[in-house]
Scaffold this motif. Structure first.
Motif, short mmCIF file in Angstrom:
data_model
loop_
_atom_site.label_atom_id
_atom_site.label_comp_id
_atom_site.label_asym_id
_atom_site.label_seq_id
_atom_site.Cartn_x
_atom_site.Cartn_y
_atom_site.Cartn_z
N ARG A 167 0.83 -1.37 0.07
CA ARG A 167 -0.04 -0.08 -0.08
C ARG A 167 0.72 1.29 0.11
O ARG A 167 0.48 2.38 -0.54
CB ARG A 167 -1.00 -0.07 1.22
N HIS A 168 2.26 0.97 0.46
CA HIS A 168 3.02 2.18 0.72
C HIS A 168 4.11 2.14 0.04
O HIS A 168 5.15 2.54 0.61
CB HIS A 168 3.10 2.73 2.25
N ARG A 169 4.07 1.74 -1.15
CA ARG A 169 5.25 1.27 -1.67
C ARG A 169 6.34 2.65 -2.24
O ARG A 169 7.46 2.45 -2.01
CB ARG A 169 5.01 0.58 -3.26
N SER A 170 5.65 3.65 -2.31
CA SER A 170 6.22 4.93 -2.71
C SER A 170 6.98 5.36 -1.50
O SER A 170 8.12 6.16 -1.51
CB SER A 170 5.35 5.70 -3.18
N ARG A 171 6.85 4.85 -0.22
CA ARG A 171 7.48 5.54 0.73
C ARG A 171 8.49 4.32 1.59
O ARG A 171 8.85 4.39 2.29
CB ARG A 171 6.55 5.87 2.05
#
Length: 193
Positions: A167-171
């Motif tokens: 869900r938070h791949r970009s972080r």
């Protein structure tokens, strides 16, 4: 490295394997003791181990180690209950924790150096999640900043921390760990030991 705890998930019944994977022999000791020693040597603290099935049989293998054992009485409901149980225990000990590293007991090639790389990646980047990268995915061992503790507590059933990473791949920051793809789930996997 204080402020960064480590939580080893080891509550499962190893149904597919047919025997407690925590007690498999690896390098002259039980797998659970090996993984616990790796966690301790990495420098993160406190170190917690979540037990469930076979808890009383496993505990002697963790004797005389600087760890905290959390007994998950709801282990059979899935991995999420172990994450909630263990994180709650760790936060009782260290309420001001900055981050937590989640580990599992069935990755024999995990090393204290890898855990230190996860912690270093967290300390030197703006990434709120630092995860092991293998087989085209990001997975455990993985470090989660405290801002993700509420999401970890909301996990249910067999949904693990990988769902939060996705869900938070970009972080998220990935640390190469090719051997992370090797875990011990079925009897055929035991050939690597």
């Amino acid at each position: 490295m204080s402020g960064i705890g480590i939580l080893i998930l080891a509550a499962g019944a190893s149904r597919r394997l047919g025997q407690p994977k925590q007690l498999l022999s690896y390098r002259g000791k039980s797998l659970i003791r090996h993984v616990a020693e790796v966690a301790i040597a990495s420098g993160g603290e406190p170190v917690g181990v979540v037990l469930g099935a076979y808890s009383e049989t496993i505990k002697p293998h963790l004797a005389n180690l600087s760890i905290h054992i959390a007994d998950n009485e709801r282990w059979s409901t899935g991995m999420a209950s172990s994450i909630r149980c263990g994180l709650g225990e760790i936060l009782t000990i260290s309420p001001e924790l900055d981050a937590i590293v989640l580990m599992v007991c069935d990755q024999p090639f995990v090393s204290s150096d890898l855990i230190r790389q996860l912690i270093s990646g967290y300390q030197t980047s703006n990434s709120a999640i630092v995860a092991s990268e293998y087989a085209g995915i990001l997975g455990v061992p993985a470090l989660f900043d405290r801002t993700f503790f509420p999401e970890l507590f909301q996990l249910r059933a067999d949904v693990g921390a990988k769902s939060i990473i996705r869900r938070h791949r970009s972080r998220s920051l990935g640390i190469p760990f090719a051997e992370g793809a090797i875990d011990l789930d079925i009897p055929q996997h035991l050939d690597i030991l």
